[in-house]
Design an enzyme around this catalytic site. Sequence first.
Site, PDB file in Angstrom:
ATOM      1  CG  HIS A 123      39.788  46.689  41.508  1.00  0.00           C
ATOM      2  ND1 HIS A 123      38.839  47.304  42.304  1.00  0.00           N
ATOM      3  CD2 HIS A 123      40.067  47.574  40.519  1.00  0.00           C
ATOM      4  CE1 HIS A 123      38.561  48.502  41.804  1.00  0.00           C
ATOM      5  NE2 HIS A 123      39.303  48.701  40.731  1.00  0.00           N
ATOM      6  CG  ASP A 199      37.072  41.415  39.595  1.00  0.00           C
ATOM      7  OD1 ASP A 199      36.417  41.728  38.579  1.00  0.00           O
ATOM      8  OD2 ASP A 199      37.856  42.193  40.163  1.00  0.00           O
ATOM      9  CD  GLN A 202      40.898  45.289  33.889  1.00  0.00           C
ATOM     10  OE1 GLN A 202      41.312  45.390  32.735  1.00  0.00           O
ATOM     11  NE2 GLN A 202      40.429  46.334  34.557  1.00  0.00           N
ATOM     12  CE  LYS A 225      36.943  47.754  34.577  1.00  0.00           C
ATOM     13  NZ  LYS A 225      37.538  49.060  34.827  1.00  0.00           N
ATOM     14  CB  CYS A 367      41.404  50.498  42.470  1.00  0.00           C
ATOM     15  SG  CYS A 367      40.671  52.081  42.110  1.00  0.00           S
TER      16      CYS A 367
END
Lengths: 408, 147
Positions: A123, A199, A202, A225, A367
Amino acid sequence: MSLDVASIRQDFPVLHRLINDKPLVYLDSANTSQKPQVVIDALANFMSNGYAPINRSAYQLAAEATDLFEGTRTALAKFINAPKAHEVIFTKNATEALNLVIMSWGRANMNAGDTVLLTHMEHHANIVPWHMLVAERGIQLRWVPLTSDGQLDLSNLDSLLQGVKAFSFTSMSNVLGTINPVQQLCAAAHKAGAIAIVDGCQSVPHQPTDVQAWDADFVTFSSHKMCGPSGVGVLWGREELLEALPPFLGGGNMIADVRLDGFTTAELPAKFEAGTPAIAEVIALGAAVNYLENLGMANIRRHEIEMSTYVLNSLTARFGDDITIHGPTNPELRGATFSFAFRGIHPHDLSQVLDQSNVCVRAGHHCAKPLMRILGANATARASFYLYNTQQEADMLADALDSASDIF
Amino acid sequence: MAGLEDLYREIILDHYRTPRNRGELDAPAVSAEGHNPLCGDEIRIFVDVQNGIVTDVRFNGSGCSISQSSASMMTSAIKGKPVEQVKAIVKKFKSMMTVDEDESPVDESLNLGDLEALQGVVKFPVRIKCATLGWNTLLDALTTAGQ
């Protein structure tokens, strides 16, 4: 235990909203998730009955607010199996959490010629801050390429890691849905003498997370999220690394002392939490964590594997070569996030037509423009499923896709 | 609720399927590039300005039906016209898209012709940026051409 999705849907008020007399089909949870009533209630209840500053006032109302706020930190530490609650830092969003690590750790540890390893599926939040360090420090970026089915090509990982100071990668692609072997990647980074920055945006909302099993050094993710409010990001870091890191933002709350000639920083976690945080939102995030834990992250993951299996099979059976779904075809290797191309119709036009059926998908570059270029697309449409989505909704997506062909 | 028939008029789809003036121009023509950061659409507009007249114009790039058809119709509308008139057309179009920012009057006598079909885009505010991408890029290209 399988999820009782019908019962879960009762918990999310917005899923019962009719738009133009038709039900909402929300397939954009990789972008941001919907909120269950318990999170809405936690937010409203604190605003109505408990609102006060945290960490700085002696009265009971403020003490209660501080306890609730710190309660979320403790709950999050347990949620990701962090050794210590004060290793959990609240930021404005996951992007700020990544910037905190990249800027603080990078400025303290990286100079001209030092190298960072990233991947082609990152991202922008895990690319642009590094580009900024390239401009500021003259560091170098190296990239892990992808295989044809959208997984990391790890065949040359050890040589790519040679001389690298940090390996910063996503646990799951927000475009391809690919779930990366985080534990293996962290081990490879450490073997090469690099730190591992993950990261987790997700994957953390969708499957069990164990930062100690991963053996990661820093992990970032976002509240919004994972059924929590927007305005809150989370950074977890190893205590000794966080202790050694210079502060990122300066101001109130992050200091032990301020004099005319300088300052000393507060202990963790305050050292990285300058200014008044999103108090109510952090407290409501605690309700979201509790909600997800009650359902069981392993159960949520199992539901999403079932959803992935159904979506992949049904869309492929119905549309054949008319649809190209990016990323791994094995549901065990991916989350339920599907970027796709359909009958040559531009994603923007596709999402506009789907909106006529209240099917909410994201269209764009997500993104992740470097990845888009590799896929040879300016944009894709993306349907992403979460704990409240059903196979019936996948069918409604397919029906709506069919209707797009009538126009284009 | 605005229906898709307001957005995807036949003339728009025709320009999308069969774009006019698609391609590039060599020097002395100049070009400018435009991006829609929201959706990744990219466009490049080439203009050849001779003695104050846009003698030729082309576009390339990729994008949705609205951005591509709008650019195609734009090239048809301005080719061969004096720069001053082209700027008046741009102003009238941006006014129709509700994004005309300067306060000088719009020339109401101008006939936008096929471009009027894009009026329905205004009912889909997210798509206004798609429709105006080529137009803003045209203005950049004219600036590059010293106009």
